[in-house]
Design a protein around this motif. Structure first.
Motif, mmCIF file in Angstrom:
data_model
loop_
_atom_site.group_PDB
_atom_site.id
_atom_site.type_symbol
_atom_site.label_atom_id
_atom_site.label_comp_id
_atom_site.label_asym_id
_atom_site.label_seq_id
_atom_site.Cartn_x
_atom_site.Cartn_y
_atom_site.Cartn_z
ATOM 1 N N HIS A 213 0.823 -1.602 -0.106
ATOM 2 C CA HIS A 213 0.171 0.138 -0.129
ATOM 3 C C HIS A 213 0.933 1.224 -0.144
ATOM 4 O O HIS A 213 0.751 2.171 -1.080
ATOM 5 C CB HIS A 213 -1.188 -0.167 1.521
ATOM 6 C CG HIS A 213 -1.570 1.431 1.453
ATOM 7 N ND1 HIS A 213 -2.329 2.071 0.509
ATOM 8 C CD2 HIS A 213 -1.308 1.920 2.642
ATOM 9 C CE1 HIS A 213 -2.974 3.281 1.616
ATOM 10 N NE2 HIS A 213 -2.353 3.749 2.066
ATOM 11 N N ALA A 214 1.469 1.344 0.408
ATOM 12 C CA ALA A 214 3.369 2.589 1.231
ATOM 13 C C ALA A 214 3.560 2.001 1.419
ATOM 14 O O ALA A 214 3.811 1.082 2.116
ATOM 15 C CB ALA A 214 1.889 3.435 2.165
ATOM 16 N N ILE A 215 5.066 2.680 1.510
ATOM 17 C CA ILE A 215 5.945 3.008 2.664
ATOM 18 C C ILE A 215 5.714 4.459 3.599
ATOM 19 O O ILE A 215 5.464 6.153 3.065
ATOM 20 C CB ILE A 215 7.900 2.597 1.613
ATOM 21 C CG1 ILE A 215 7.348 3.141 1.151
ATOM 22 C CG2 ILE A 215 7.133 1.263 1.370
ATOM 23 C CD1 ILE A 215 9.135 3.849 0.115
ATOM 24 N N ASP A 216 6.582 4.242 4.162
ATOM 25 C CA ASP A 216 6.243 5.575 5.230
ATOM 26 C C ASP A 216 8.007 5.396 5.396
ATOM 27 O O ASP A 216 9.057 4.655 6.247
ATOM 28 C CB ASP A 216 5.951 5.022 6.964
ATOM 29 C CG ASP A 216 4.805 4.892 7.007
ATOM 30 O OD1 ASP A 216 3.960 5.693 5.307
ATOM 31 O OD2 ASP A 216 3.414 4.678 7.673
ATOM 32 N N LYS A 224 7.392 -0.938 5.965
ATOM 33 C CA LYS A 224 6.910 -1.450 4.397
ATOM 34 C C LYS A 224 5.543 -1.524 4.931
ATOM 35 O O LYS A 224 4.890 -1.902 5.838
ATOM 36 C CB LYS A 224 7.044 -2.206 3.675
ATOM 37 C CG LYS A 224 8.672 -3.015 3.278
ATOM 38 C CD LYS A 224 8.775 -2.009 2.432
ATOM 39 C CE LYS A 224 10.385 -2.292 2.093
ATOM 40 N NZ LYS A 224 10.452 -1.467 0.080
ATOM 41 N N VAL A 225 4.295 -0.776 4.794
ATOM 42 C CA VAL A 225 2.797 -0.727 4.863
ATOM 43 C C VAL A 225 2.276 -1.673 4.003
ATOM 44 O O VAL A 225 2.095 -1.695 2.803
ATOM 45 C CB VAL A 225 1.825 0.418 4.470
ATOM 46 C CG1 VAL A 225 0.803 0.450 5.480
ATOM 47 C CG2 VAL A 225 3.050 1.761 6.082
ATOM 48 N N PHE A 226 1.476 -3.200 4.332
ATOM 49 C CA PHE A 226 1.557 -3.861 3.933
ATOM 50 C C PHE A 226 0.520 -3.880 2.786
ATOM 51 O O PHE A 226 -0.700 -3.715 1.646
ATOM 52 C CB PHE A 226 1.508 -5.099 4.652
ATOM 53 C CG PHE A 226 1.128 -6.821 3.312
ATOM 54 C CD1 PHE A 226 0.661 -6.528 2.225
ATOM 55 C CD2 PHE A 226 0.765 -8.335 4.342
ATOM 56 C CE1 PHE A 226 0.354 -7.958 1.612
ATOM 57 C CE2 PHE A 226 0.271 -8.616 3.469
ATOM 58 C CZ PHE A 226 0.027 -9.473 2.269
ATOM 59 N N ALA A 227 -1.102 -4.362 4.183
ATOM 60 C CA ALA A 227 -2.874 -3.982 3.761
ATOM 61 C C ALA A 227 -2.889 -2.495 3.571
ATOM 62 O O ALA A 227 -1.775 -1.421 4.335
ATOM 63 C CB ALA A 227 -3.718 -4.501 4.876
ATOM 64 N N SER A 228 -3.723 -1.994 3.036
ATOM 65 C CA SER A 228 -4.212 -0.604 3.386
ATOM 66 C C SER A 228 -4.764 0.019 4.273
ATOM 67 O O SER A 228 -5.359 -0.821 4.821
ATOM 68 C CB SER A 228 -5.744 -0.300 2.270
ATOM 69 O OG SER A 228 -5.705 0.775 2.004
ATOM 70 N N GLU A 229 -4.056 1.123 4.460
ATOM 71 C CA GLU A 229 -4.229 1.691 5.421
ATOM 72 C C GLU A 229 -5.715 2.814 5.303
ATOM 73 O O GLU A 229 -5.536 4.310 6.618
ATOM 74 C CB GLU A 229 -2.846 2.573 6.520
ATOM 75 C CG GLU A 229 -2.537 1.837 7.215
ATOM 76 C CD GLU A 229 -1.598 1.679 7.263
ATOM 77 O OE1 GLU A 229 -1.339 2.679 8.210
ATOM 78 O OE2 GLU A 229 -0.859 1.269 8.858
ATOM 79 N N PHE A 230 -6.366 3.178 4.107
ATOM 80 C CA PHE A 230 -7.256 4.220 3.211
ATOM 81 C C PHE A 230 -8.808 3.312 4.215
ATOM 82 O O PHE A 230 -8.616 2.856 4.090
ATOM 83 C CB PHE A 230 -7.556 3.931 2.111
ATOM 84 C CG PHE A 230 -7.861 5.351 1.673
ATOM 85 C CD1 PHE A 230 -8.007 6.390 1.711
ATOM 86 C CD2 PHE A 230 -9.337 5.077 1.112
ATOM 87 C CE1 PHE A 230 -8.459 6.969 1.240
ATOM 88 C CE2 PHE A 230 -10.256 5.997 -0.079
ATOM 89 C CZ PHE A 230 -9.659 7.286 0.707
#
Length: 720
Positions: A213-216, A224-230
């Motif tokens: 989903h993203a990286i911070d 790493k952001v695996f699942a969505s946080e939207f």
């Protein structure tokens, strides 16, 4: 008891076609898109302008306002509305003309959308890479109104969302295809590499790829952001995020042929087939549990065992059509057909509602209670279906695709558009309100940039394929509203939302030009496809595209250059250049170029044109002589195109010392066209020679020679 005062004064806008002008009464009649007649009053304080493009100076026409009020002309009027019992008066304060003259819409100029694409792409490059170094570690999901990154506090996390990067990469690659500017391709390629290196996970055992989903990013590390946080998709893997992760790389693949990108596309499609596909009832689920990869997991909550517009309809525009255009592969064509079949089978909802159904349970029964959507329609999704079904019909000849596209196009204007002010609304109730007889707006009456895009592209391609003047009218009205109100001349780029009257809405996330929802994708997709449809389908003009392939990357060294899925046999390749040299090893009808052997990437420039063109004009400049080649019929109907072509050919620098006209393929030239040549001759000055080099029409050559302004070159004949 006194009667209540019903007088009311407010400011608003109205759009329509001028029906009459009464100079002695300082007023004109206006007919709105849905046929209502109103009277607009003028005054000393009225001012006017012609719609201008990004990068152009203001075009104030206040002094000529009254001369421009010709019958049939489309205008936007902003003014003061006075209402009282039994009457209304509208006093204009600002009049905006999307036409330079009646019928000559500014955005139908061949270079309009190309220029706009360059301006928008440069806005994003300046914003994300102000030092000119395309290091995507410096990318930020958010971009302010003025095109800068928000201020970061020390030690704060910086989020980079995969889809936002991918959408911007798509836009930059698209800008390169239209302009050939190297900076856009360099940024797109480096962005693709960044996605592959940081956001991609390949499971070779399962032969699938998926995307974070993203990286911070923090000062010393990244997470790493695996699942969505939207919000709508929290702690799930939504299909649309995986789909849009392919948008940028796929468009880059069309240009370069990098086989690693194609491998990523195939591995991601394998993910869709293995985990998202419903093998029992067809289609694709919308979400997966990130641990079990199960779409039926209880952990998904309201997203459990669901299907939606995004999981079915987003494949085609986001990556699948572009993957097919680049490869011609049968498996991509089959998946396109399947998605179109699924849409035509399950999405229509008449007579229950004029809007398509967008959310479903696993068995395709409608889900009318999900989250924010409930029983509501996203106007742009309806138009997106009409647009993409029309595209796919050119690949898979099924009448039901056209039937649904045409039906959506017919019923959407009265239920989804603003027929007083122009433009298209956002989210509306799918059911008619008994009190008003209409479909109520859900949250607001604002208009989003991406929904205007869907309307423009839907009606443009329908106009080009069907020839229906009603589709052309609606396409022009939508493009006029977008270009009049969404372009940000001060800071660059386009606005996210405008109010109903066209004034930009600049609060909250809608103030941003980079966010989870916005990254240059829709604005640049619009530029590319509006240029394609306007030129190749509607106005019969050529389109120039740019590629940078490494020949061995494409099987058989065959570069496919079709700009979009267009009706079979409607377009052809006219000219090709490789590394700026003319090249003739191409298949005009097949829309392919046979690339030469090369160990280095080649610069390929291709001119694609409609097969049926009444008039063709092209020019080349060798530093001294401008060569203008004409073919076909040059009459009053082609005069505007003829004038534009001459102006562009003669505006090169340094000024040509000699202008040669090659007229051997001209079959007819009427007196207005000859007069246009004489007019341009006068403007060029007497130190420039205008020479006719071969002419198949003796009467035309004689008419030009008789003016003493043109020379005939006796050494050249059409036979030679």
């Amino acid at each position: 008891m006194s009667t209540p005062d019903t007088r009311r004064t407010y400011s608003d806008s109205i759009a329509g076609y001028i029906t009459s002008y009464e100079p002695t009464k300082e007023r004109f009649g206006l007919r709105t898109s849905d046929g209502r007649e109103v009277v607009i009053h003028l005054g000393e304080s009225v001012n006017s302008q012609i719609v201008r493009n990004l990068g152009d100076p203001a075009r104030d026409t206040t002094g000529a306002t009254r001369d421009m009020l010709s019958e049939g002309r489309y205008v936007f009027v902003y003014g003061i509305f006075y209402q009282w019992d039994g009457g209304q008066r509208i006093e204009a304060r600002q009049i905006t003309f999307p036409e330079e003259k009646r019928g000559a819409y500014v955005f139908e100029h061949p270079n309009w959308w190309v220029q706009q694409a360059e301006q928008i792409a440069d806005f994003y490059l300046r914003g994300h890479f102000p030092d000119g170094v395309y290091d995507w570690r410096n990318f930020r999901t958010k971009l302010t109104l003025s095109g800068t990154h928000p201020t970061e506090t020390a030690g704060a996390e910086v989020r980079q969302e995969t889809d936002t990067i991918s959408r911007l990469v798509y836009g930059l690659a698209t800008a390169f295809m239209l302009t050939g500017e190297e900076r856009f391709l360099r940024a797109a390629e480096s962005g693709t590499e960044y996605l592959r290196e940081h956001m991609r996970v390949v499971d070779e055992g399962e032969k699938v790829a998926y995307w974070y989903h993203a990286i911070d990013i923090t000062e010393g590390a990244q997470r790493k952001v695996f699942a969505s946080e939207f919000g709508d998709d929290y702690d799930a893997i939504p299909m649309y995020e995986q789909i849009y992760a392919l948008a940028g790389p796929t468009q880059t693949y069309r240009i370069t042929g990098d086989p690693r990108i194609l491998n990523d596309i195939d591995h991601t499609v394998s993910l869709f087939e293995k985990y998202f596909r419903d093998t029992e009832r067809g289609g694709f689920f919308s979400h997966l549990d990130p641990i079990t990869m199960d779409p039926r997991s209880d952990s998904l909550g309201r997203n459990r065992s669901r299907k939606n517009w995004n999981s079915v309809g987003d494949h085609a525009p986001a990556y699948l059509i572009n993957a097919y255009l680049a490869t011609g592969r049968a498996d991509y064509a089959k998946l396109l057909e399947e998605t179109a079949d699924t849409i035509t089978k399950y999405f229509p909802d008449e007579p229950n509602s004029p809007f398509v159904q967008e959310r479903f349970h696993a068995d395709w029964s409608p889900d009318r209670t999900w989250g924010w959507q409930q029983d509501r329609a996203v106007v742009g999704h309806n138009l997106k279906i009409a647009w993409n079904l029309t595209r796919i019909r050119s690949l898979v000849d099924k009448a039901e695709y056209t039937a649904l596209a045409e039906r959506i196009a017919e019923i959407m204007p009265p239920v989804g558009s603003d027929q007083q002010r122009g433009g298209w609304y956002d989210v509306v109730e799918r059911q008619v309100d008994p009190a008003t007889g209409g479909h109520r707006l859900v949250w607001h009456d604002r208009k989003a940039w991406w929904q205007q895009e869907q309307s423009i592209l839907a009606y443009l391609i329908l106009a080009g394929v069907s020839g229906d003047p009603e589709h052309k009218r609606l396409a022009r009205e939508a493009a006029a509203f977008y270009n009049a109100f969404f372009l940000d001349y001060d800071d660059g780029g386009v606005y996210f939302n405008v109010l109903a009257n066209g004034i930009p809405y600049l609060l909250g996330t809608e103030r941003l030009k980079g966010s989870h929802s916005m990254a240059g994708y829709h604005a640049l997709e619009l530029c590319y496809l509006a240029a394609t449809y306007t030129g190749l389908l509607v106005n019969s003009s050529p389109l120039t595209l740019h590629f940078r392939p490494l020949p061995e990357s494409f099987p058989g060294r065959v570069l496919r250059v079709a700009p979009d899925l267009l009706p079979v046999g409607s377009i052809q390749i006219d000219q090709v250049w490789i590394d700026d040299q003319p090249y003739d090893d191409f298949d005009p009808k097949g829309l392919t170029v046979n690339l030469p052997e090369s160990a280095e990437p080649l610069r390929v420039r291709v001119v694609v044109e409609p097969v049926e063109m009444r008039m063709r004009i092209s020019s080349e400049f060798d530093g001294k002589t401008a060569h203008i080649k004409l073919a076909g019929v040059v009459d009053k109907d082609e005069l505007d195109k003829f004038r534009r072509g001459l102006t562009e050919a003669l505006s090169v620098r340094p000024q040509p010392q000699r202008v040669e006209f090659h007229l051997c393929e001209v079959t007819e030239m009427t007196r207005p066209a000859i007069n246009e040549l004489l007019f341009q001759r006068t403007k060029a000055g007497m130190d420039v020679d205008f020479v006719v080099v071969g002419c198949a029409l003796p009467e035309v050559a004689q008419a030009l020679a008789a003016t003493d302004a043109f020379l005939l070159d006796p050494r050249e004949t059409c036979e030679s």
